[in-house]
Design a protein around this motif. Structure first.
Motif, PDB file in Angstrom:
ATOM      1  N   PRO A  29    -136.255  29.671  55.097  1.00  0.00           N
ATOM      2  CA  PRO A  29    -134.940  29.903  55.700  1.00  0.00           C
ATOM      3  C   PRO A  29    -134.893  31.248  56.419  1.00  0.00           C
ATOM      4  CG  PRO A  29    -134.722  29.240  53.402  1.00  0.00           C
ATOM      5  CD  PRO A  29    -136.170  29.473  53.654  1.00  0.00           C
ATOM      6  N   VAL A  30    -134.085  31.299  57.467  1.00  0.00           N
ATOM      7  CA  VAL A  30    -133.900  32.513  58.251  1.00  0.00           C
ATOM      8  C   VAL A  30    -132.420  32.845  58.249  1.00  0.00           C
ATOM      9  CG1 VAL A  30    -134.044  33.506  60.568  1.00  0.00           C
ATOM     10  CG2 VAL A  30    -135.867  32.034  59.738  1.00  0.00           C
ATOM     11  N   LEU A 120    -133.557  38.046  59.180  1.00  0.00           N
ATOM     12  CA  LEU A 120    -134.051  38.312  57.833  1.00  0.00           C
ATOM     13  C   LEU A 120    -134.790  37.098  57.304  1.00  0.00           C
ATOM     14  CD1 LEU A 120    -130.760  39.883  56.442  1.00  0.00           C
ATOM     15  CD2 LEU A 120    -132.703  41.070  57.489  1.00  0.00           C
ATOM     16  N   ARG A 121    -135.864  37.355  56.573  1.00  0.00           N
ATOM     17  CA  ARG A 121    -136.610  36.270  55.950  1.00  0.00           C
ATOM     18  C   ARG A 121    -136.396  36.335  54.443  1.00  0.00           C
ATOM     19  NH1 ARG A 121    -141.375  38.258  53.642  1.00  0.00           N
ATOM     20  NH2 ARG A 121    -141.865  40.342  54.350  1.00  0.00           N
ATOM     21  N   PRO A 132    -142.720  36.089  58.176  1.00  0.00           N
ATOM     22  CA  PRO A 132    -141.633  36.691  58.935  1.00  0.00           C
ATOM     23  C   PRO A 132    -141.113  35.695  59.964  1.00  0.00           C
ATOM     24  CG  PRO A 132    -143.558  38.118  58.923  1.00  0.00           C
ATOM     25  CD  PRO A 132    -143.960  36.805  58.309  1.00  0.00           C
ATOM     26  N   ALA A 133    -139.845  35.742  60.220  1.00  0.00           N
ATOM     27  CA  ALA A 133    -139.224  34.840  61.181  1.00  0.00           C
ATOM     28  C   ALA A 133    -139.393  35.400  62.592  1.00  0.00           C
ATOM     29  CB  ALA A 133    -137.750  34.688  60.859  1.00  0.00           C
ATOM     30  N   PRO A 134    -140.074  34.654  63.470  1.00  0.00           N
ATOM     31  CA  PRO A 134    -140.262  35.147  64.836  1.00  0.00           C
ATOM     32  C   PRO A 134    -139.036  34.868  65.701  1.00  0.00           C
ATOM     33  CG  PRO A 134    -141.370  33.057  64.576  1.00  0.00           C
ATOM     34  CD  PRO A 134    -140.772  33.409  63.234  1.00  0.00           C
ATOM     35  N   VAL A 135    -137.919  35.481  65.372  1.00  0.00           N
ATOM     36  CA  VAL A 135    -136.684  35.294  66.122  1.00  0.00           C
ATOM     37  C   VAL A 135    -136.452  36.544  66.940  1.00  0.00           C
ATOM     38  CG1 VAL A 135    -134.216  34.881  65.924  1.00  0.00           C
ATOM     39  CG2 VAL A 135    -135.779  33.806  64.311  1.00  0.00           C
ATOM     40  N   THR A 136    -136.106  36.379  68.210  1.00  0.00           N
ATOM     41  CA  THR A 136    -136.046  37.520  69.109  1.00  0.00           C
ATOM     42  C   THR A 136    -134.713  38.248  69.105  1.00  0.00           C
ATOM     43  OG1 THR A 136    -135.394  36.072  70.920  1.00  0.00           O
ATOM     44  CG2 THR A 136    -137.751  36.542  70.653  1.00  0.00           C
TER      45      THR A 136
END
Length: 149
Positions: A29-30, A120-121, A132-136
């Protein structure tokens, strides 16, 4: 060969059995936390209306888990959206949608500066590693992604 800490097979050690497929990777989940700092009380009310409208549509998006709006107790012009997504791909899809549909551009005049989004991860206390969540992050009114200085 032992799996590394960043293995996504779900395998925690031991010997792999030939002919046996590894367990599929389960996305972690992110949680996205975005700060919206309104220029004044009127802008804060308009922004809150916009965030409520987004909430109505976000529940139908794939991977949506939660979407909650908070106001800072000391400064109600600072609003925070905390959203949880099933995985990084779902969070990224949502961010692309709100940028692409003009939402970010529409709220930019209501803000004192660029949006700030933290991705956040999940960190388990049982020792299970999470990627880690690769969200920009959301693009701010200046066209830069949140978090860029």
């Amino acid at each position: 060969m032992s799996p590394s800490a960043d293995s996504t097979t779900g395998h925690t050690g031991g010997t792999a059995h030939s002919g046996r497929k590894p367990a599929p990777a389960v996305p972690s989940p992110v949680c996205l936390v975005t700060r919206f700092s309104a220029v004044d009380d009127t802008a804060a009310r308009e922004l809150l209306d916009e965030l409520r409208a987004i909430e109505v549509s976000v529940v139908a998006e794939p991977g949506h888990l939660t979407y909650t709006v908070f106001a800072d107790q000391d400064d109600p012009k600072d609003l925070y959206v905390i959203e949880t997504w099933a995985g990084a791909a779902d969070a990224q899809r949502h961010e692309d949608l709100v940028i692409g549909d003009g939402t970010v551009e529409r709220v930019a005049p209501l803000l004192t500066g660029p949006l700030r989004t933290l991705a956040l991860r999940l960190v388990d206390t049982d020792g299970t590693p999470h990627q880690p969540a690769p969200v920009t992050g959301h693009a701010g009114p200046n066209g830069k992604e949140a978090g860029q200085q």
